[in-house]
Scaffold this active site. Structure first.
Site, PDB file in Angstrom:
ATOM      1  N   ILE A 108       0.831  -1.197   0.000  1.00  0.00           N
ATOM      2  CA  ILE A 108       0.000   0.000   0.000  1.00  0.00           C
ATOM      3  C   ILE A 108       0.870   1.253   0.000  1.00  0.00           C
ATOM      4  CG2 ILE A 108      -1.827   1.222   1.253  1.00  0.00           C
ATOM      5  CD1 ILE A 108      -2.462  -1.533   2.602  1.00  0.00           C
ATOM      6  N   CYS A 109       0.498   2.227  -0.809  1.00  0.00           N
ATOM      7  CA  CYS A 109       1.090   3.562  -0.862  1.00  0.00           C
ATOM      8  C   CYS A 109       2.598   3.533  -1.100  1.00  0.00           C
ATOM      9  CB  CYS A 109       0.713   4.356   0.383  1.00  0.00           C
ATOM     10  SG  CYS A 109       0.958   6.135   0.182  1.00  0.00           S
ATOM     11  N   ALA A 110       3.421   3.745  -0.086  1.00  0.00           N
ATOM     12  CA  ALA A 110       4.878   3.770  -0.271  1.00  0.00           C
ATOM     13  C   ALA A 110       5.496   2.373  -0.284  1.00  0.00           C
ATOM     14  CB  ALA A 110       5.535   4.598   0.835  1.00  0.00           C
ATOM     15  N   PRO A 112       5.102  -0.325  -2.151  1.00  0.00           N
ATOM     16  CA  PRO A 112       5.573  -0.952  -3.381  1.00  0.00           C
ATOM     17  C   PRO A 112       7.071  -0.743  -3.634  1.00  0.00           C
ATOM     18  CG  PRO A 112       3.430  -0.015  -3.776  1.00  0.00           C
ATOM     19  CD  PRO A 112       3.862   0.435  -2.396  1.00  0.00           C
TER      20      PRO A 112
END
Length: 122
Positions: A108-110, A112
């Protein structure tokens, strides 16, 4: 029972982690919060502090978790939490194994960035 493991490192984004845990548990899944802290890092390694100073007592330390029953892995974002996840050799190996086995990994969000640094994003 198969389990979904959610990995928390200091600086994780609380809303991303808690929303995922809430929805998964409401759906009847077994969810375990995994502390990325070690005994070397802290006197209470099971306690992880989010990006907005919410302290969470996790179910298990990464070093003590049994991932053989893992159905899915969830990596919440938040900084520096996602960066800590990306530098954890054990988690990197686990994520790579999951990808090779075509198992579910959610970032999620950062978070990856973990997958990107491993060359898993195409």
């Amino acid at each position: 029972m198969e389990t979904v493991f959610v990995f928390l490192a200091n600086g994780f984004e609380e809303i991303e982690a808690f929303t995922a845990v809430d929805v998964l548990r409401r759906g009847g899944l077994d969810v375990q919060l995994v502390s990325m802290n070690s005994l070397v890092d802290s006197d209470t390694p099971e306690c992880v502090i989010g990006a907005h100073d919410v302290e969470v007592v996790c179910d298990v330390l990464f070093a003590e978790a049994d991932f053989t029953r893992a159905k899915a892995l969830v990596l919440p974002g938040g900084m520096p939490g996602a960066e800590v996840l990306s530098k954890h050799n054990g988690l990197n190996e686990l994520v790579t194994q999951f990808f090779k086995a075509d198992k579910l990994v959610a970032a999620i969000c950062a978070a990856p960035m973990v997958l990107g640094k491993l060359g898993l994003l195409q």
